[in-house]
Motif scaffolding. Structure first.
Motif, mmCIF file in Angstrom:
data_model
loop_
_atom_site.group_PDB
_atom_site.id
_atom_site.type_symbol
_atom_site.label_atom_id
_atom_site.label_comp_id
_atom_site.label_asym_id
_atom_site.label_seq_id
_atom_site.Cartn_x
_atom_site.Cartn_y
_atom_site.Cartn_z
ATOM 1 N N LEU A 64 21.828 8.209 24.420
ATOM 2 C CA LEU A 64 20.012 7.304 23.967
ATOM 3 C C LEU A 64 19.445 8.586 23.508
ATOM 4 N N VAL A 119 27.975 1.114 24.191
ATOM 5 C CA VAL A 119 26.228 0.720 24.236
ATOM 6 C C VAL A 119 26.197 -0.647 24.506
ATOM 7 N N MET A 148 22.062 -0.553 19.192
ATOM 8 C CA MET A 148 21.434 0.766 19.751
ATOM 9 C C MET A 148 20.132 0.927 18.616
#
Length: 247
Positions: free
Chosen positions: A204, A232, A240
């Motif tokens: 991230l 994720v 994401m």
């Protein structure tokens, strides 16, 4: 808060989130004011001491997203975030007991002590004043705590660097079962879960910095971009692209 800076912060709270380093090693002082349609708070392996709406709370290490949809917009939170492995010394309980939980500090500390801290935080007046109260309280707790197991920081650093669990166990002189027990108490997760969470944090951070997804996958330690996408989604419940635009 003096050197505060508005940052990307945890996805979902970016718009009202500010942080600065604490004088406590590895810790962060932060404030957040929730906004409409805020996204979730995501796993990061950390624990937090939080002041909000006149209450002292403890946020344990998360294994998945923590939804903010029930929190009214405009709610202010002020806190100290402790790096993986530090929470038990501050709060006096194994991290596993706090996993995926938000609990009143009064459930963990004596009532008189909590009342004293609450009064000091309420009297501080400003977010900067409140966070200095919380930082000072944590500093005292850490100074009075039993000396930490030196292996804890070594394990966290090695897993954050992407080293395999078996290799980490050998490095710190533990069997894998012993490492698992140590990790549950110190971090709230087993080492494999902590490694996944810390890899997510790396990914991230890279994505927020504008790195392309394929390069994020390589640099964060995923097998490929598809593996990144699966992990994720598994840890955050969202792709994401949504995490980077929420808040």
């Amino acid at each position: 808060m003096g050197e505060e800076r508005e940052t990307g912060g945890p996805p979902g709270v970016a718009a009202g989130y500010q942080e600065r380093p604490s004088r406590l090693a590895g810790a962060v002082l932060w404030t957040n004011t929730t906004r409409p349609l805020a996204g979730p708070v995501l796993p990061d392996g950390c624990t937090d001491l939080i002041w909000s709406e006149g209450r002292l709370l403890v946020a344990g290490p998360d294994t998945g997203p923590q939804d903010l949809h029930g929190v009214p917009p405009g709610t202010r939170f002020t806190g100290v975030r402790f790096p993986p492995g530090v929470g038990p010394a501050v709060f006096g309980v194994p991290a596993g007991e706090l996993r995926d939980r938000r609990v009143p500090l009064a459930d963990l500390w004596p009532a008189g002590r909590v009342r004293e801290v609450t009064e000091r935080a309420a009297a501080a007046g400003t977010p900067g004043g409140v966070v200095r109260v919380l930082e000072r309280i944590a500093e005292v707790r850490l100074r009075r705590a039993a000396p930490p197991d030196g292996r804890t920081a070594e394990v966290a650093a090695a897993l954050a660097a992407g080293r395999p669990v078996a290799e980490v166990a050998r490095t710190v002189g533990l069997g894998e079962r012993q490492l698992h027990r140590l990790s549950l108490d110190a971090f709230g997760y087993g080492p494999k879960t902590l490694a996944r969470v810390l890899r997510l944090v790396r990914a991230l951070g890279l994505a927020r910095a504008g790195v392309g997804y394929a390069e994020v996958a390589v640099r964060a330690g995923y097998a490929d971009q598809a593996h990144l996408a699966r992990e994720v989604k598994a840890l955050t419940g969202a792709p994401m692209s949504r995490l980077l635009t929420s808040g």
